[in-house]
Design a protein around this motif. Structure first.
Motif, PDB file in Angstrom:
ATOM      1  N   LEU A 139       0.810  -1.219   0.000  1.00  0.00           N
ATOM      2  CA  LEU A 139       0.000   0.000   0.000  1.00  0.00           C
ATOM      3  C   LEU A 139       0.847   1.275   0.000  1.00  0.00           C
ATOM      4  O   LEU A 139       0.315   2.365  -0.248  1.00  0.00           O
ATOM      5  CB  LEU A 139      -0.906   0.016   1.236  1.00  0.00           C
ATOM      6  CG  LEU A 139      -1.908  -1.137   1.359  1.00  0.00           C
ATOM      7  CD1 LEU A 139      -2.656  -1.030   2.684  1.00  0.00           C
ATOM      8  CD2 LEU A 139      -2.888  -1.133   0.194  1.00  0.00           C
ATOM      9  N   GLN A 142       0.649   3.953  -2.761  1.00  0.00           N
ATOM     10  CA  GLN A 142      -0.631   4.626  -2.944  1.00  0.00           C
ATOM     11  C   GLN A 142      -0.705   5.940  -2.169  1.00  0.00           C
ATOM     12  O   GLN A 142      -1.467   6.838  -2.534  1.00  0.00           O
ATOM     13  CB  GLN A 142      -1.782   3.709  -2.510  1.00  0.00           C
ATOM     14  CG  GLN A 142      -1.905   2.432  -3.327  1.00  0.00           C
ATOM     15  CD  GLN A 142      -3.117   1.619  -2.912  1.00  0.00           C
ATOM     16  OE1 GLN A 142      -4.138   2.164  -2.493  1.00  0.00           O
ATOM     17  NE2 GLN A 142      -3.005   0.306  -3.012  1.00  0.00           N
ATOM     18  N   SER A 169      -0.969  12.472  -0.793  1.00  0.00           N
ATOM     19  CA  SER A 169      -1.566  11.426  -1.611  1.00  0.00           C
ATOM     20  C   SER A 169      -2.899  11.898  -2.155  1.00  0.00           C
ATOM     21  O   SER A 169      -3.502  12.837  -1.643  1.00  0.00           O
ATOM     22  CB  SER A 169      -1.780  10.158  -0.776  1.00  0.00           C
ATOM     23  OG  SER A 169      -2.688  10.427   0.275  1.00  0.00           O
ATOM     24  N   GLY A 173      -6.201   7.286  -3.562  1.00  0.00           N
ATOM     25  CA  GLY A 173      -5.169   6.417  -3.001  1.00  0.00           C
ATOM     26  C   GLY A 173      -5.361   6.193  -1.519  1.00  0.00           C
ATOM     27  O   GLY A 173      -5.207   5.070  -1.019  1.00  0.00           O
ATOM     28  N   SER A 176      -8.510   3.847  -0.879  1.00  0.00           N
ATOM     29  CA  SER A 176      -8.274   2.431  -1.162  1.00  0.00           C
ATOM     30  C   SER A 176      -7.309   1.817  -0.152  1.00  0.00           C
ATOM     31  O   SER A 176      -7.434   0.646   0.219  1.00  0.00           O
ATOM     32  CB  SER A 176      -7.738   2.260  -2.588  1.00  0.00           C
ATOM     33  OG  SER A 176      -6.512   2.961  -2.762  1.00  0.00           O
ATOM     34  N   ALA A 177      -6.349   2.596   0.327  1.00  0.00           N
ATOM     35  CA  ALA A 177      -5.428   2.097   1.353  1.00  0.00           C
ATOM     36  C   ALA A 177      -6.170   1.809   2.653  1.00  0.00           C
ATOM     37  O   ALA A 177      -5.959   0.767   3.295  1.00  0.00           O
ATOM     38  CB  ALA A 177      -4.309   3.107   1.586  1.00  0.00           C
TER      39      ALA A 177
END
Length: 313
Positions: A139, A142, A169, A173, A176-177
């Protein structure tokens, strides 16, 4: 025969001593012993009553101070954190009542809680270390986290940079992390759409267990996470309730953080957050963090002050 005589003499001596004691206790020493015992009992009862009165007075004074501080906080803290978005990170073992009172204090101070992240036990489970390291490496890109560090450091940084403003970020990103961390049963969070924060409040509880080395490792890992959150935004405050004097088989995350010489220069801590004074320290501690300052506050012996300077924003 010698052994028999020896034992016989010993037994006779014992009974003679008992007999003498009984005679003296029932005779010439009876009155002195009785008076002494009566006097001692009276003194003990007086001491008990005095201590009970002192304790009652101390509890009454403490309760009055807390009531006064609570009433004062309503005006003292109002709008102090206006236009500030806070990430509330709840560590394993944190008291739900402390979490609720912290949420209420932040709201009263005008802050917006952008997210409430509940860190799960798996975050510090030794058996999940390889999983955390692998997931963190996957991760990292991201959210712009360098991967040239240990697995635990990476996953801490991934979480920190997903919820705090200096993440660098994209929203996609970070989202989703966070979802991957939730799917991996490392965290839970609300709401589903997180508002990126500028500062963090980390609520800790005691790390418990019979194995001291395991407790210390877990407390160190949670302390490190708080440090990553501090560095990812404009600052963070780590808070915990007071430690009971008779507490055993527990390790304090706050104490662990304070023992870290470098981290204690950056991350602020409050060790009496269950008290109204501790809640006020939380708010003013955040203001200090935004100003680039830090401190260790509360009533524990390793605190540097009882509360922060009551500065204005």
């Amino acid at each position: 025969m010698i052994d028999f005589r020896y034992h016989l003499v010993s037994i006779v001596s014992i009974f003679m001593a008992l007999a003498v004691g009984i005679v003296l206790g029932a005779g010439p020493l009876k009155e002195d012993i009785g008076n002494t015992l009566t006097s001692e009992v009276k003194n003990l009862r007086a001491d008990k009553a005095s201590l009970r009165s002192e304790l009652d007075a101390a509890e009454k004074a403490s309760s009055a101070r807390d009531e006064f501080t609570s009433a004062s906080n309503r005006s003292l803290l109002a709008e102090r954190l206006k236009d500030t978005t806070v990430a509330l990170v709840v560590l394993p073992g944190a008291d739900p009542n402390l979490v609720k009172s912290t949420q209420s204090t932040l709201a009263s101070a005008g802050a917006v809680v952008g997210s409430t992240i509940s860190v799960q036990d798996n975050w510090v489970d030794p058996e999940k270390a390889a999983f955390r390291a692998t997931l963190g490496q996957q991760l990292a890109s991201q959210v712009g986290v360098p991967v040239d560090q240990s697995g635990s450091d990476v996953v801490d940084a991934v979480l920190a940079r997903s919820v705090l403003a200096k993440a660098g970020s994209t929203a996609a990103g970070a989202a989703s992390a966070l979802e991957a961390l939730r799917t991996g049963d490392l965290i839970r969070y609300t709401p589903d759409t997180i508002k990126v924060a500028s500062v963090a409040v980390v609520v800790a509880g005691p790390v418990t267990g019979s194995d001291a080395s395991v407790r210390e490792d877990k407390a160190s890992a949670l302390s490190h996470l708080a440090g990553e959150l501090d560095g990812a935004g404009a600052g963070a405050v780590l808070v915990a309730p007071s430690v009971s004097p008779g507490a055993s088989n527990t390790t304090s995350v706050v104490t662990t953080s304070r023992d870290d010489g470098e981290q204690s220069k950056l991350l602020s801590t409050v060790d009496n957050a269950e008290l109204p004074m501790g809640q006020a320290s939380l708010v003013f501690g955040l203001l200090e963090q935004e100003a680039g300052k830090s401190g260790q506050y509360g009533l524990a012996s390793d605190a540097t002050a009882a509360f922060p300077q009551l500065a204005t924003k």
